[in-house]
Write an enzyme that holds these catalytic residues in place. Sequence first.
Site, mmCIF file in Angstrom:
data_model
loop_
_atom_site.group_PDB
_atom_site.id
_atom_site.type_symbol
_atom_site.label_atom_id
_atom_site.label_comp_id
_atom_site.label_asym_id
_atom_site.label_seq_id
_atom_site.Cartn_x
_atom_site.Cartn_y
_atom_site.Cartn_z
ATOM 1 N N ARG A 1 9.700 50.868 4.991
ATOM 2 C CA ARG A 1 10.549 51.891 5.308
ATOM 3 C C ARG A 1 11.698 51.735 6.276
ATOM 4 O O ARG A 1 12.762 52.382 5.797
ATOM 5 C CB ARG A 1 9.584 53.071 5.925
ATOM 6 C CG ARG A 1 8.536 53.597 5.122
ATOM 7 C CD ARG A 1 7.980 54.912 5.770
ATOM 8 N NE ARG A 1 6.625 55.331 5.253
ATOM 9 C CZ ARG A 1 5.681 55.339 6.089
ATOM 10 N NH1 ARG A 1 5.605 55.465 7.194
ATOM 11 N NH2 ARG A 1 4.288 55.749 5.471
ATOM 12 N N ARG B 1 19.344 61.428 2.443
ATOM 13 C CA ARG B 1 18.891 60.150 2.736
ATOM 14 C C ARG B 1 19.732 59.149 1.983
ATOM 15 O O ARG B 1 19.506 58.115 2.070
ATOM 16 C CB ARG B 1 17.357 60.078 1.955
ATOM 17 C CG ARG B 1 16.540 60.681 2.887
ATOM 18 C CD ARG B 1 15.116 60.574 2.267
ATOM 19 N NE ARG B 1 14.231 61.259 3.036
ATOM 20 C CZ ARG B 1 12.965 60.822 3.758
ATOM 21 N NH1 ARG B 1 12.612 59.446 3.521
ATOM 22 N NH2 ARG B 1 12.211 61.502 4.502
ATOM 23 N N LYS C 1 12.214 62.014 15.242
ATOM 24 C CA LYS C 1 12.894 63.088 14.468
ATOM 25 C C LYS C 1 12.391 64.414 14.450
ATOM 26 O O LYS C 1 12.786 65.370 14.849
ATOM 27 C CB LYS C 1 13.440 62.791 13.218
ATOM 28 C CG LYS C 1 14.407 61.756 13.107
ATOM 29 C CD LYS C 1 14.941 61.294 11.660
ATOM 30 C CE LYS C 1 13.820 61.056 10.834
ATOM 31 N NZ LYS C 1 12.988 59.921 10.737
ATOM 32 N N ARG D 1 -3.482 57.336 9.722
ATOM 33 C CA ARG D 1 -2.659 57.402 8.655
ATOM 34 C C ARG D 1 -2.771 55.930 7.881
ATOM 35 O O ARG D 1 -2.335 54.911 8.466
ATOM 36 C CB ARG D 1 -1.101 57.673 9.123
ATOM 37 C CG ARG D 1 -1.236 59.018 9.544
ATOM 38 C CD ARG D 1 0.267 59.519 10.042
ATOM 39 N NE ARG D 1 1.416 59.281 9.083
ATOM 40 C CZ ARG D 1 2.766 59.826 9.090
ATOM 41 N NH1 ARG D 1 2.707 61.025 10.070
ATOM 42 N NH2 ARG D 1 3.383 59.684 8.140
ATOM 43 N N ARG E 1 0.705 55.728 16.055
ATOM 44 C CA ARG E 1 0.640 56.821 15.249
ATOM 45 C C ARG E 1 -0.502 56.595 14.252
ATOM 46 O O ARG E 1 -1.352 57.525 14.068
ATOM 47 C CB ARG E 1 2.021 57.246 14.669
ATOM 48 C CG ARG E 1 1.937 58.565 13.850
ATOM 49 C CD ARG E 1 3.164 58.977 13.236
ATOM 50 N NE ARG E 1 3.548 57.975 12.043
ATOM 51 C CZ ARG E 1 4.702 58.423 11.533
ATOM 52 N NH1 ARG E 1 5.694 59.077 11.833
ATOM 53 N NH2 ARG E 1 5.008 57.391 10.471
#
Length: 186
Positions: A144, A88, A13, A133, A127
Amino acid sequence: MRLLIMGPQGVGKGTQAELLSKYFNIPAISTGDIFRYNLKNETPLGLEAKAFIDKGLLVPDELTNKIVKDRLAKDDAKNGWVLDGYPRNASQVEALDTILEELGTPLDHAVALNADRQVLIERMKKRAEIEGRADDTPEIIAKRLDVYAHETEPLLAIYKKRGALVEVDGVGEVETISKNIISALK
């Protein structure tokens, strides 16, 4: 052009929002960036959000809605925007409808990027390795994706019913996905 970009974590996104921003010459607005800006600059809304964040609480929808409205009312967003990370949940859809009505700026389209769950998990693992991360562990990724499936994905039906939903495959070359989005918007 006023666009929402929607889809699960890891679908691209943010990348597509930036590309659409450049193509349409409108700002890409990420709710995460809005929060960081308000917190960093200690705006009244930022200080209000900080009180929740410092306690380890989620920022309530009412405050999130105020922060989004404040950002969409800025001069650079008068001719359009790409909004990433909002709405959301169903109450945020209602709030966004009200915000857009008050600003006199109707939504043009909600762009939904789609990808298989396993593809998303692999992307986020990669990622996490590249960016280091700590919040992209397999357990957090799965949680998530579950939250998206239960809270946000149902919103796509609202925009579909309104005739505003554009669905695009989020798997493939970044440029190809971007061209597919632009083509679907025309």
